[in-house]
Design a protein around this motif. Structure first.
Motif, PDB file in Angstrom:
ATOM      1  N   GLU A  10       0.835  -1.204   0.000  1.00  0.00           N
ATOM      2  CA  GLU A  10       0.000   0.000   0.000  1.00  0.00           C
ATOM      3  C   GLU A  10       0.868   1.250   0.000  1.00  0.00           C
ATOM      4  OE1 GLU A  10      -2.489  -0.195   3.394  1.00  0.00           O
ATOM      5  OE2 GLU A  10      -3.482  -2.050   2.801  1.00  0.00           O
ATOM      6  N   ASP A  11       0.302   2.320  -0.537  1.00  0.00           N
ATOM      7  CA  ASP A  11       0.977   3.616  -0.496  1.00  0.00           C
ATOM      8  C   ASP A  11       0.593   4.331   0.796  1.00  0.00           C
ATOM      9  OD1 ASP A  11       2.214   3.262  -2.900  1.00  0.00           O
ATOM     10  OD2 ASP A  11       0.564   4.149  -4.063  1.00  0.00           O
ATOM     11  N   VAL A  12       1.616   4.777   1.530  1.00  0.00           N
ATOM     12  CA  VAL A  12       1.392   5.414   2.824  1.00  0.00           C
ATOM     13  C   VAL A  12       1.942   6.828   2.790  1.00  0.00           C
ATOM     14  CG1 VAL A  12       1.876   5.293   5.298  1.00  0.00           C
ATOM     15  CG2 VAL A  12       1.510   3.197   4.001  1.00  0.00           C
ATOM     16  N   ASP A  13       1.233   7.727   3.393  1.00  0.00           N
ATOM     17  CA  ASP A  13       1.679   9.115   3.508  1.00  0.00           C
ATOM     18  C   ASP A  13       3.073   9.125   4.134  1.00  0.00           C
ATOM     19  OD1 ASP A  13       2.159  11.753   4.020  1.00  0.00           O
ATOM     20  OD2 ASP A  13       0.200  12.153   4.916  1.00  0.00           O
ATOM     21  N   PRO A  14       4.080   9.646   3.448  1.00  0.00           N
ATOM     22  CA  PRO A  14       5.447   9.607   3.969  1.00  0.00           C
ATOM     23  C   PRO A  14       5.611  10.355   5.283  1.00  0.00           C
ATOM     24  CG  PRO A  14       5.292  11.048   2.051  1.00  0.00           C
ATOM     25  CD  PRO A  14       4.010  10.298   2.124  1.00  0.00           C
ATOM     26  N   ILE A  15       4.770  11.346   5.533  1.00  0.00           N
ATOM     27  CA  ILE A  15       4.897  12.117   6.781  1.00  0.00           C
ATOM     28  C   ILE A  15       4.639  11.208   7.986  1.00  0.00           C
ATOM     29  CG2 ILE A  15       3.928  14.010   8.129  1.00  0.00           C
ATOM     30  CD1 ILE A  15       3.314  15.446   5.532  1.00  0.00           C
ATOM     31  N   VAL A  16       3.640  10.316   7.848  1.00  0.00           N
ATOM     32  CA  VAL A  16       3.321   9.397   8.946  1.00  0.00           C
ATOM     33  C   VAL A  16       4.495   8.455   9.212  1.00  0.00           C
ATOM     34  CG1 VAL A  16       1.777   7.568   9.710  1.00  0.00           C
ATOM     35  CG2 VAL A  16       0.865   9.526   8.426  1.00  0.00           C
ATOM     36  N   LEU A  17       5.082   7.935   8.133  1.00  0.00           N
ATOM     37  CA  LEU A  17       6.205   7.010   8.299  1.00  0.00           C
ATOM     38  C   LEU A  17       7.432   7.729   8.843  1.00  0.00           C
ATOM     39  CD1 LEU A  17       6.069   4.672   5.179  1.00  0.00           C
ATOM     40  CD2 LEU A  17       5.536   4.148   7.546  1.00  0.00           C
ATOM     41  N   VAL A  18       7.678   8.942   8.384  1.00  0.00           N
ATOM     42  CA  VAL A  18       8.841   9.697   8.860  1.00  0.00           C
ATOM     43  C   VAL A  18       8.758   9.907  10.365  1.00  0.00           C
ATOM     44  CG1 VAL A  18       9.952  11.952   8.820  1.00  0.00           C
ATOM     45  CG2 VAL A  18       9.357  10.830   6.671  1.00  0.00           C
ATOM     46  N   GLU A  19       7.569  10.246  10.854  1.00  0.00           N
ATOM     47  CA  GLU A  19       7.410  10.457  12.296  1.00  0.00           C
ATOM     48  C   GLU A  19       7.724   9.181  13.075  1.00  0.00           C
ATOM     49  OE1 GLU A  19       3.459  11.863  12.823  1.00  0.00           O
ATOM     50  OE2 GLU A  19       3.898  13.919  12.176  1.00  0.00           O
ATOM     51  N   LEU A  20       7.286   8.050  12.541  1.00  0.00           N
ATOM     52  CA  LEU A  20       7.544   6.783  13.220  1.00  0.00           C
ATOM     53  C   LEU A  20       9.015   6.391  13.113  1.00  0.00           C
ATOM     54  CD1 LEU A  20       6.339   4.394  14.741  1.00  0.00           C
ATOM     55  CD2 LEU A  20       5.866   3.315  12.542  1.00  0.00           C
ATOM     56  N   LEU A  21       9.588   6.599  11.927  1.00  0.00           N
ATOM     57  CA  LEU A  21      10.978   6.204  11.703  1.00  0.00           C
ATOM     58  C   LEU A  21      11.966   7.086  12.452  1.00  0.00           C
ATOM     59  CD1 LEU A  21      10.836   5.433   7.875  1.00  0.00           C
ATOM     60  CD2 LEU A  21      10.969   3.796   9.744  1.00  0.00           C
ATOM     61  N   GLU A  22      11.547   8.253  12.878  1.00  0.00           N
ATOM     62  CA  GLU A  22      12.431   9.132  13.635  1.00  0.00           C
ATOM     63  C   GLU A  22      12.650   8.628  15.057  1.00  0.00           C
ATOM     64  OE1 GLU A  22      10.706  12.998  13.400  1.00  0.00           O
ATOM     65  OE2 GLU A  22      11.683  13.493  11.480  1.00  0.00           O
ATOM     66  N   GLU A  23      11.782   7.742  15.510  1.00  0.00           N
ATOM     67  CA  GLU A  23      11.936   7.188  16.850  1.00  0.00           C
ATOM     68  C   GLU A  23      13.069   6.172  16.866  1.00  0.00           C
ATOM     69  OE1 GLU A  23       8.579   6.066  19.171  1.00  0.00           O
ATOM     70  OE2 GLU A  23       7.173   7.085  17.837  1.00  0.00           O
ATOM     71  N   HIS A  24      13.686   6.019  18.034  1.00  0.00           N
ATOM     72  CA  HIS A  24      14.754   5.043  18.192  1.00  0.00           C
ATOM     73  C   HIS A  24      14.162   3.640  18.155  1.00  0.00           C
ATOM     74  CE1 HIS A  24      18.042   2.773  20.045  1.00  0.00           C
ATOM     75  NE2 HIS A  24      18.823   3.790  19.681  1.00  0.00           N
ATOM     76  N   ASP A  25      14.967   2.696  17.651  1.00  0.00           N
ATOM     77  CA  ASP A  25      14.498   1.304  17.569  1.00  0.00           C
ATOM     78  C   ASP A  25      13.994   0.794  18.915  1.00  0.00           C
ATOM     79  OD1 ASP A  25      15.106   1.240  14.919  1.00  0.00           O
ATOM     80  OD2 ASP A  25      17.021   0.199  15.152  1.00  0.00           O
ATOM     81  N   ALA A  26      14.720   1.129  19.986  1.00  0.00           N
ATOM     82  CA  ALA A  26      14.332   0.657  21.319  1.00  0.00           C
ATOM     83  C   ALA A  26      12.969   1.197  21.726  1.00  0.00           C
ATOM     84  CB  ALA A  26      15.385   1.057  22.353  1.00  0.00           C
ATOM     85  N   ASP A  27      12.676   2.459  21.334  1.00  0.00           N
ATOM     86  CA  ASP A  27      11.372   3.051  21.667  1.00  0.00           C
ATOM     87  C   ASP A  27      10.249   2.386  20.872  1.00  0.00           C
ATOM     88  OD1 ASP A  27      12.568   4.862  23.426  1.00  0.00           O
ATOM     89  OD2 ASP A  27      13.002   6.267  21.807  1.00  0.00           O
ATOM     90  N   ILE A  28      10.531   2.074  19.602  1.00  0.00           N
ATOM     91  CA  ILE A  28       9.527   1.383  18.794  1.00  0.00           C
ATOM     92  C   ILE A  28       9.257  -0.004  19.369  1.00  0.00           C
ATOM     93  CG2 ILE A  28       9.024   0.439  16.508  1.00  0.00           C
ATOM     94  CD1 ILE A  28      10.680   2.652  15.294  1.00  0.00           C
ATOM     95  N   VAL A  29      10.320  -0.699  19.761  1.00  0.00           N
ATOM     96  CA  VAL A  29      10.169  -2.031  20.348  1.00  0.00           C
ATOM     97  C   VAL A  29       9.331  -1.974  21.619  1.00  0.00           C
ATOM     98  CG1 VAL A  29      11.420  -3.890  21.522  1.00  0.00           C
ATOM     99  CG2 VAL A  29      12.258  -3.008  19.337  1.00  0.00           C
ATOM    100  N   ALA A  30       9.587  -0.968  22.449  1.00  0.00           N
ATOM    101  CA  ALA A  30       8.822  -0.828  23.698  1.00  0.00           C
ATOM    102  C   ALA A  30       7.339  -0.636  23.410  1.00  0.00           C
ATOM    103  CB  ALA A  30       9.367   0.345  24.511  1.00  0.00           C
ATOM    104  N   GLN A  31       7.033   0.143  22.372  1.00  0.00           N
ATOM    105  CA  GLN A  31       5.630   0.356  22.003  1.00  0.00           C
ATOM    106  C   GLN A  31       5.004  -0.928  21.457  1.00  0.00           C
ATOM    107  OE1 GLN A  31       4.814   3.951  19.665  1.00  0.00           O
ATOM    108  NE2 GLN A  31       6.792   4.788  20.307  1.00  0.00           N
ATOM    109  N   LEU A  32       5.750  -1.650  20.629  1.00  0.00           N
ATOM    110  CA  LEU A  32       5.232  -2.898  20.058  1.00  0.00           C
ATOM    111  C   LEU A  32       4.951  -3.935  21.139  1.00  0.00           C
ATOM    112  CD1 LEU A  32       7.538  -3.261  16.918  1.00  0.00           C
ATOM    113  CD2 LEU A  32       5.142  -2.591  16.951  1.00  0.00           C
ATOM    114  N   ASN A  33       5.798  -3.957  22.171  1.00  0.00           N
ATOM    115  CA  ASN A  33       5.608  -4.920  23.260  1.00  0.00           C
ATOM    116  C   ASN A  33       4.322  -4.675  24.030  1.00  0.00           C
ATOM    117  OD1 ASN A  33       7.981  -6.235  22.633  1.00  0.00           O
ATOM    118  ND2 ASN A  33       9.195  -5.193  24.199  1.00  0.00           N
ATOM    119  N   GLU A  34       3.805  -3.456  23.972  1.00  0.00           N
ATOM    120  CA  GLU A  34       2.584  -3.117  24.701  1.00  0.00           C
ATOM    121  C   GLU A  34       1.318  -3.429  23.896  1.00  0.00           C
ATOM    122  OE1 GLU A  34       2.372  -1.996  27.808  1.00  0.00           O
ATOM    123  OE2 GLU A  34       4.552  -2.100  28.040  1.00  0.00           O
TER     124      GLU A  34
END
Length: 456
Positions: A10-34
């Protein structure tokens, strides 16, 4: 800015992905674990492949095996192929046979065979935590040739800080060269000329991970090679792999020391049935052990009827013995885990613990006797006309029980290790239960000697 094509197609608005990708891997992992599996899987499916690989390579990502099943098949295969070999093996190890086989079929033959090799080693061994992604060169290479090879393969290797020099004919390990030594060498120098003139430190695939950690620590290594019987390099265990493994081992030891079977999942993700299964066994065993305490008290029921005042100090006596035993056990378990002690050192420990127990028991005994005397003199409680003998009974009882607790608590880890069990199984509740039963026997035996002809 054009839309970004994600794994789901799917095509995703790059702004949404950029905001998510700016987070550190550890922070993304912590969110996924929840999050629940379906939601976490949907989020991962919308991220670029390289970032998903980085996230799955994080050891703190919980439910990695279940999460990779939530991804589209082709994308899941790409993620598994891109992960470090040891982390990919850990992810597959979390899955049942059919799911594991399904994922392996998504990989090319070489990658699948490499992961199957890692999965074949027992959990907790060097083979199970090693990675097959390392840099090796034949001993005929020069410094310049080695540096050129590192530049070519760097992105496919977990670490480049150690280079393994192999015999060009037999492929046996000859020397280990660090990246620093390589950089300091002259381009036309032979790789053997800059290598330390000593045999490399290595381990076999079945070496326990705690022993691997000890070797890395004492030799100050960033990685240690794993060799087979023909002295060929199967893989390497890196220092970060050891840290992850020892954290898991420490967590399991702490749980065992509290009287709970080892649990790998985070607390909030443990199912109710699993929680009961892990705790009920130990709790039942300890309860049966405490029944012996009731039997001991029944045996001395006549003495208790004659000298009810003795019952006032039973909790004090039992807890002191259990506490001293738990202290000794915790010290010895840690010393054995760190390799500071061997089985043959048991007698040295006993020689240290006996005087230690006597001294600690004497300290507590004096405090206990002083407390009885103070309460008697201030009129807070009347222990009867023979209160001095009661105080002496408590004092001597504490000396005997604390000494026995210290000795029993220190010897139990040795006994368990000698029998092939994990010394951490000598949990604090188990030691306390053991000392409770024997402590009562010591206490009442002292009472019979001291109070004979008076209260008894």
């Amino acid at each position: 800015m054009e839309n970004i094509r994600t794994a789901s197609g799917e095509d995703v608005d790059p702004i949404v992905l950029v905001e998510l990708l700016e987070e550190h891997d550890a922070d993304i992992v912590a969110q996924l674990n929840e999050l629940d599996l379906e939601t976490a899987g949907s989020i991962l499916a919308e991220l670029p492949l390289d970032r998903v690989i980085e996230i799955f390579d994080r050891p703190e990502l919980a439910r990695a095996g279940d999460l990779i099943l939530e991804l589209p098949d082709e994308f899941a295969g790409q993620v598994l192929k891109g992960m470090s070999a040891d982390r990919a093996a850990d992810t597959l190890r979390q899955l049942d046979g059919p799911d594991r086989t399904k994922l392996l079929t998504l990989l090319d033959f070489e990658t699948a065979q490499s992961l199957k090799l890692l999965l074949a080693y027992p959990e907790g061994t060097a083979g199970s935590i090693m990675t097959t992604e390392f840099v090796s060169v034949p001993s005929t290479y020069t410094v310049a040739e080695t540096l050129k090879l590192i530049r070519e393969v760097e992105h496919t290797r977990e670490t480049i800080y150690a280079i393994y020099v192999l015999d060009p004919q037999s492929r046996e390990l000859v020397r280990t060269v660090t990246l620093r030594q390589l950089i300091m060498g002259q381009p036309d120098q032979s790789i053997l000329d800059i290598a330390p003139d000593r045999d490399p430190v290595w381990v076999s695939p079945d070496t326990d991970r705690e022993e691997v950690a000890r070797l890395i620590s004492i030799h100050d290594l960033l990685a240690v090679p794993v060799l087979n019987a023909r002295h060929r390099v199967l893989g390497i265990v890196t220092v970060d792999d050891v840290v992850d493994a020892i954290l898991a081992e420490s967590t399991e030891d702490v749980q065992k020391f509290g009287g709970v079977e080892g649990i790998a999942e985070p607390y909030l993700q443990i199912g109710f049935v699993e929680m009961i299964r892990k705790r009920a066994g130990w709790l039942s065993a300890l309860f049966l052990g405490e029944m012996l305490t009731a039997s001991a008290m029944q045996h001395y029921s006549d003495e208790l009827e004659k000298a009810v005042v003795l019952t006032l100090f039973i909790p004090l006596i039992m807890s002191s013995g259990g506490n001293s035993g738990s202290q000794s056990t915790s010290l010895l378990i840690r010393a054995l885990a760190l390799g500071q002690l061997r089985l043959r050192d048991w007698w040295r420990v006993a020689v240290r613990e006996v005087p230690t127990g006597l001294t600690l028991g004497a300290i507590l005994g004096v405090i206990g006797m002083a407390r009885i005397a103070l309460w008697q003199q201030l009129g807070i409680f009347d222990y009867g006309e023979h209160w001095k003998l009661v105080a002496l009974t408590v004092g001597l009882g504490l000396v005997g029980i604390v000494t026995f607790g210290s000795l029993a608590g220190s010897m139990l880890p040795f006994v368990l290790k000698r029998l092939g069990f994990d010394p951490a199984s000598a949990s604090a509740p188990f030691v306390a239960t053991l000392v409770d039963v024997t402590g009562l026997m010591i206490y009442f035996s002292v009472a019979l000697l001291v109070l004979r002809g008076t209260l008894l």
